[in-house]
Design an enzyme around this catalytic site. Sequence first.
Site, short mmCIF file in Angstrom:
data_model
loop_
_atom_site.label_atom_id
_atom_site.label_comp_id
_atom_site.label_asym_id
_atom_site.label_seq_id
_atom_site.Cartn_x
_atom_site.Cartn_y
_atom_site.Cartn_z
N GLU A 1 -2.66 -9.06 3.19
CA GLU A 1 -2.98 -9.55 4.54
C GLU A 1 -4.47 -9.47 4.84
OE1 GLU A 1 -2.54 -5.13 5.21
OE2 GLU A 1 -1.69 -6.65 3.86
N CYS B 1 0.83 -1.20 0.00
CA CYS B 1 0.00 0.00 0.00
C CYS B 1 0.87 1.26 0.00
CB CYS B 1 -0.99 -0.04 1.16
SG CYS B 1 -2.33 1.18 1.02
N HIS C 1 -3.87 -4.93 -0.23
CA HIS C 1 -3.48 -5.48 1.07
C HIS C 1 -3.61 -7.00 1.03
CE1 HIS C 1 -3.17 -1.79 3.52
NE2 HIS C 1 -4.05 -1.31 2.67
#
Length: 211
Positions: free
Chosen positions: A195, A95, A193
């Site tokens: 994650e 990001c 992202h």
Amino acid sequence: MNNNTITEQKHSPLGGAGGGLVIINYGAGNIQSIKFAFKRLGIDAVLSDNAEEIKAADKVIFPGVGEASSAMAKLRATGLDQVIPILKQPVLGICLGMQLMCKHSTEGDTTGLGIFDTDVIKFSNAVKVPQIGWNEISNLEGPLFKGIPENSHMYLVHSFYAPQCTEMIATTHYEVDYASALQKDNFYGVQFHPEKSGKVGQEILKNFVSL
């Protein structure tokens, strides 16, 4: 270097004699969710702002959430702006981390680390800003996307983007087709992202660990 070094779990989660996987902790990253994502892969990532520990790592994650100019100020305050561009191991910017690896961002008129030879600009008022939610990644190239299906959906939250360029290894469409992933030598960057992107995101992190 900052004397108040933030460090956790000083063992090598990737095995061998290296320094494991280090998440750069400079006060501008969503580091806990990233740490938990690697924990799900069986890896206890180290959080650190120590230059020597970062340079000794097997793999490095460079996260970022927030505003570009203040994040760069934090990197400069700790000297990490000089450390990150000279790293030799695989580095993954996520990001804002990816955006700071570029030459310049119009957010706060910020000079970046200059790793990727592109600038970062803002979406126009013709679309809702920031882009929040799931979107497709396409034109996937390189080992980071090994086994990842074209047009997989990833989670994004951002108002600024890197235009298409020679270093892009994935694209996403939002107002325009832009570079949602970049690679140059040992440096990788993703606008999304991983994650927060479910099974596919986990696979991308697993691919990074396997580089």
